[in-house]
Design a protein around this motif. Structure first.
Motif, PDB file in Angstrom:
ATOM      1  N   TYR A  66       0.861  -1.180   0.000  1.00 18.43           N
ATOM      2  CA  TYR A  66       0.000   0.000   0.000  1.00 18.43           C
ATOM      3  C   TYR A  66       0.899   1.231   0.000  1.00 18.43           C
ATOM      4  O   TYR A  66       1.685   1.424   0.918  1.00 18.43           O
ATOM      5  CB  TYR A  66      -0.936   0.011   1.205  1.00 18.43           C
ATOM      6  N   TYR A  93      -5.161   7.675   0.398  1.00 20.17           N
ATOM      7  CA  TYR A  93      -5.824   8.730  -0.362  1.00 20.17           C
ATOM      8  C   TYR A  93      -7.289   8.790   0.034  1.00 20.17           C
ATOM      9  O   TYR A  93      -8.031   7.826  -0.151  1.00 20.17           O
ATOM     10  CB  TYR A  93      -5.679   8.464  -1.863  1.00 20.17           C
ATOM     11  N   GLU A 103      -8.337   5.980   2.374  1.00 19.40           N
ATOM     12  CA  GLU A 103      -8.272   4.602   1.874  1.00 19.40           C
ATOM     13  C   GLU A 103      -6.863   4.336   1.360  1.00 19.40           C
ATOM     14  O   GLU A 103      -6.343   5.096   0.546  1.00 19.40           O
ATOM     15  CB  GLU A 103      -9.289   4.395   0.754  1.00 19.40           C
ATOM     16  N   ARG A 153      -4.069   2.857  -0.880  1.00 25.49           N
ATOM     17  CA  ARG A 153      -4.049   2.470  -2.282  1.00 25.49           C
ATOM     18  C   ARG A 153      -2.705   1.838  -2.640  1.00 25.49           C
ATOM     19  O   ARG A 153      -1.646   2.268  -2.184  1.00 25.49           O
ATOM     20  CB  ARG A 153      -4.270   3.692  -3.184  1.00 25.49           C
ATOM     21  N   ASP A 191      -4.133  -3.330  -8.282  1.00 27.37           N
ATOM     22  CA  ASP A 191      -5.021  -3.705  -7.170  1.00 27.37           C
ATOM     23  C   ASP A 191      -4.760  -5.122  -6.666  1.00 27.37           C
ATOM     24  O   ASP A 191      -5.684  -5.868  -6.340  1.00 27.37           O
ATOM     25  CB  ASP A 191      -6.491  -3.547  -7.568  1.00 27.37           C
ATOM     26  N   PHE A 204      -0.354   5.683  -8.842  1.00 25.11           N
ATOM     27  CA  PHE A 204      -1.387   4.751  -8.393  1.00 25.11           C
ATOM     28  C   PHE A 204      -2.719   5.182  -9.009  1.00 25.11           C
ATOM     29  O   PHE A 204      -2.780   6.139  -9.788  1.00 25.11           O
ATOM     30  CB  PHE A 204      -1.468   4.705  -6.865  1.00 25.11           C
ATOM     31  N   ASP A 263      -7.088   5.797  -8.095  1.00 23.26           N
ATOM     32  CA  ASP A 263      -8.109   5.834  -7.046  1.00 23.26           C
ATOM     33  C   ASP A 263      -9.120   4.723  -7.300  1.00 23.26           C
ATOM     34  O   ASP A 263      -9.007   3.957  -8.270  1.00 23.26           O
ATOM     35  CB  ASP A 263      -8.756   7.215  -6.948  1.00 23.26           C
ATOM     36  N   LYS A 264     -10.126   4.623  -6.453  1.00 22.56           N
ATOM     37  CA  LYS A 264     -11.059   3.499  -6.571  1.00 22.56           C
ATOM     38  C   LYS A 264     -11.944   3.594  -7.800  1.00 22.56           C
ATOM     39  O   LYS A 264     -12.556   2.610  -8.206  1.00 22.56           O
ATOM     40  CB  LYS A 264     -11.914   3.391  -5.307  1.00 22.56           C
TER      41      LYS A 264
END
Length: 836
Positions: A436, A440, A443, A445, A452, A512, A514-515
């Motif tokens: 990780y 962010y 959460e 990331r 992921d 990275f 984000d979701k």
């Protein structure tokens, strides 16, 4: 619950000789780097050699923390060290706080004369436990923040032997002086150093006596963090070490690779450090694996018996050397590994500026079939085995360390055997897996390359091994492209500066998603305050990314737009940052920069649109851009007293360069509106920008140049923000503002560059590159570049390239290893845009 993050150091072999050109740089480089990039991936995996010779000292993190890599070559039974320095086997007499907490007498008031002498009466002083300093520093037990502190430490010595090697070790921040029994041994100017080892001279040793001795120290904190810790040690005799140094013949720093050549007795050794940070391949760029390649060949046309040695320690995974570690050895998918990291694994728990990661694991992995090509064991015993036998100790299965003095060696040896004129070679992979990477918006990331969690560090190492030759060739091609682009744009010196800056820029970021799958590329504000994704770092670093991958430029900006869109940031101007690395949950900076950051974001959105030939990216955030642009139009003509990125000498109201930024933001918004078919909007804001520019010229005019601030006569400053007017061919500013400024700058240069403005002699080299790009021709451009080249080539401040230095002395003021040197590519960007 703590989750596992992995720091990896992997080793693999290529037993057959590699293509010879892999060890020859595509361009010879003459520039002497202030600090040489070796192993680079992100703000945490960042290892440098701050020396002219790779053998001069321990390799270091950009913070100056020791991250030791040691390399040696055994030739016909004789060992030559080509990288790093052996850790000395020092026995503590009065140890520093990484071994035990010690107590001393201290005062904050200027002491009376004789305070350094052993007989001085310090009974009226306070008693305190070390280390002394600010709470953001390691192992602080007595807080001291402002001004000065004086500390006296008594210790006893026995069995004093005239033949003993005695070492003083000290750490300090900032100005420092130290005395042993009244003898001054150390005196520094404004600097900060960790774990400096000073061997006592014969004269200094004579000050020691059996029984009581006293070390007295004084430290003055100029600004920011404060720190003081020191101790004294005796070297253990008859310790095996790699004492003979290889002779370094040359070093060349290219964008993705650093090349060394050494003489090791009768053979020549080439070593290449490769960070495959290719911006056209985000998987490869973000995968935290580097190669160290090596090639050996005889120089006397004879055959020689050769063994190669590489060593690391668990220090690669530590922030503080007192942190307990565990090391293990195991096998996975046919590869043997040695693993080491902290026991606690505090994932993303530590945030701040001058820190190193303390979660994850270091790995050595070998595909060599010999019994002991890879080993975990006693630090000094491992060297003794290699010196005597050309082999390693039998590996231990587990090793727990609770003191830095017990650190094991994580060692690798390659028996190249009989080396003849054809030569032999191999390579080593070093990697870092922070499972990780960033927190962010509350959460955690993972890094981009992990997709992921679908890709593991072991997958990555296996792929890197499989693709070694192809990746090395790609890196060579990429280096050649970057060097050719820069040399064509600005000449050889300019190209070499860009080469030095490249890995520093990329490695100051983490990539990275984000979701929602948005690509995010966050900078760490190294050595300036530790903020994450600072907008006024994004702005100066932009030219590199605008030239070679605008998607990475967007990836620095998207989160700032989303921060406003979410309502978490509800001010009518852009935020400064998103937190303190690696925590990105919202702005933490104490003051806003309304014109600075709004101008940065709008201008960069326009720059992306110009590069891509459309305003699609800007369209997604048009409402926010409109709010920020209206703010610039209303308040940017004559800015009130506020923070800006160049307020080192204080922030002045009516800042002329800040006003230009606002004007260019309004103009950029007009250009984007035109691309979106909003002609009326484009006309409106275009007219506003033109009116603002005309008024600016009247307000700032000082005859042959333009003022630093509208109300300050006889001042000047670099107007680097006007670069966009030239690049976009807008011609907003009347009366040859740009040509007047350039001509005036040339009269203000010092030996090491153009000052930032009339208040001080220091400068920001990233902004010089922008100002230089205003030049009418390549010859004029070169006049600005040569002093910066001279600075990098001659500075005595041996740190990763600093962007803030004195133009008279060439010493750095502050800042190192920052991403802003991406601004060095402004002239390349100018060339690209003018070809469109």
């Amino acid at each position: 619950m703590k989750k596992l993050l992995t720091m990896a150091l992997s080793v693999s072999l290529l037993c057959n000789a590699q293509a010879s050109d892999l060890f020859k740089p595509v361009k010879e480089v003459a520039l002497r780097a202030p600090s040489v990039p070796l192993v680079m991936a992100d703000p945490y995996l960042s290892i440098w050699s701050p020396y002219d010779k790779l053998t001069e000292g321990s390799t270091k993190h950009w913070t100056n923390a020791s991250k030791p890599l040691v390399g040696a070559l055994r030739v016909d039974g004789k060992v030559y060290r080509f990288m790093g320095k052996d850790k000395q086997n020092l026995q503590p007499i009065a140890p520093m706080t990484d071994v035990e907490v010690w107590e001393g007498a201290f005062t904050r008031q200027t002491p009376s004369q004789g305070w350094t002498e052993m007989e001085f009466d310090d009974s009226s002083w306070k008693r305190g436990k070390a280390a002394f300093g600010t709470r953001d520093m390691p192992r602080i037990h007595t807080e001291w923040r402002d001004d000065d502190i004086w500390v006296r430490r008594a210790f006893n010595m026995d069995n004093l032997d005239a033949d003993d090697n005695i070492y003083l070790i000290y750490s300090h921040d900032d100005v420092f002086e130290l005395y042993l029994n009244g003898e001054k041994l150390v005196g520094t100017d404004y600097s900060w150093n960790n774990d400096v080892q000073l061997q006592l001279t014969e004269t200094a040793k004579k000050k020691l006596r059996n029984g009581k001795n006293v070390i007295a120290a004084h430290c003055h904190n100029t600004t920011g963090g404060a720190y003081l810790d020191f101790g004294i040690y005796r070297e253990k005799k008859q310790t095996a070490s790699f004492t003979t140094e290889a002779i370094q013949k040359n070093v060349s720093v290219l964008p993705t690779q650093t090349y060394y050549t050494f003489s090791c007795g009768p053979v020549e050794l080439d070593v290449v450090f490769t960070a495959p940070q290719l911006m056209d391949d985000l998987d490869l760029m973000s995968t935290p694996i580097n190669y160290i390649s090596y090639q050996v060949r005889p120089m006397d046309k004879k055959q020689h018996d050769v063994q190669f040695y590489l060593e690391a320690t668990p220090e690669l995974a530590l922030n503080e050397q007192t942190q307990p570690t565990i090391a293990r050895s195991f096998t996975r998918n046919g590869l043997s590994y040695v693993e080491a990291g902290t026991i606690d694994q505090p994932i993303c728990d530590r945030k701040g500026d001058g820190i190193c990661i303390d979660w994850g694991y270091a790995y050595l992995a070998s595909g060599n079939s010999t019994d002991r090509s890879l080993s975990l064991g006693d630090y000094y015993g491992m060297k003794e085995s290699f010196i005597n036998e050309g082999d390693l100790l039998t590996p231990q299965t587990k090793w727990i360390t609770r003191q830095v003095t017990d650190m094991p060696a994580m060692a690798y040896a390659h028996d190249l055997g009989a080396v003849s004129k054809e030569g032999k070679s191999g390579y080593v992979m070093i990697g870092y897996d922070d499972i990780y990477s960033i927190e962010y918006m509350y959460e955690k990331r993972m890094a981009y390359w992990k997709h992921d969690g679908k890709v593991t560090i072991f997958d990555a190492f296996e792929k890197a091994k499989e693709n070694y030759n192809a990746v090395m060739e790609r890196c060579r091609d990429y280096d050649e492209m970057l060097m050719n682009d820069a040399e064509k744009a600005g000449g050889k010196e300019y190209a070499e500066l860009c080469a030095l800056a490249y890995r520093q820029v990329i490695s100051a970021h983490k990539l990275f998603t984000d979701k929602e799958g948005n690509l995010l590329f966050f900078s760490k504000e190294n050595n300036s305050n530790g903020c994450i994704n600072t907008v006024d770092l994004t702005y100066p670093s932009a030219p590199l990314f605008l030239v070679y991958n605008p998607d990475l430029q967007k990836a620095m900006m998207t989160s700032i737009f989303e921060y406003s869109a979410s309502g978490r940031w509800n001010k009518p101007f852009a935020a400064h940052d998103l937190g303190t690395y690696p925590i990105a949950n919202g702005q933490v900076y104490g003051g806003d920069m309304p014109i600075e950051e709004s101008g940065n974001m709008v201008v960069l959105a326009a720059a992306i649109s110009k590069i891509e030939g459309n305003a699609d990216y800007a369209k997604k955030y048009w409402d926010i851009l409109t709010i920020w642009t209206d703010y610039l139009a209303e308040y940017g003509q004559d800015p009130e007293n506020q923070l800006c990125t160049d307020d080192f000498a204080g922030h002045w109201a009516h800042n002329a360069n800040l006003s230009i930024k606002a004007i260019m933001g309004v103009a950029g918004y007009s250009e984007m509106a035109r691309m979106l078919g909003l002609d009326e909007v484009a006309d409106k804001y275009g007219a506003i920008a033109k009116k603002m520019a005309v008024k600016w010229e009247q307000m700032a005019n000082e005859g042959d140049h333009y003022r630093l601030a509208f109300d300050r006569k006889d001042t000047w400053s670099q107007k680097y923000n006007i670069i966009w007017d030239k690049m976009w061919n807008l011609n907003l500013f009347p009366n040859d503002v740009i040509s007047k400024e350039v001509a005036y700058y040339l009269t203000k240069q010092n030996p090491y560059g153009l000052p930032l403005d009339s208040r001080k002699e220091y400068t920001k080299s990233d902004w010089i590159m922008w100002s230089a790009a205003l030049s009418p021709d390549k010859a004029t451009f070169g006049k600005f570049i040569s002093p910066i080249y001279k600075y990098a080539n001659e500075t005595v401040t041996r740190v990763p390239l600093s962007d803030w230095h004195h133009t008279d002395s060439g010493k750095f003021v502050g800042f190192k290893a920052r991403s802003v040197v991406g601004g060095y590519w402004m002239q390349v960007l100018m060339n690209k845009m003018h070809k469109k």
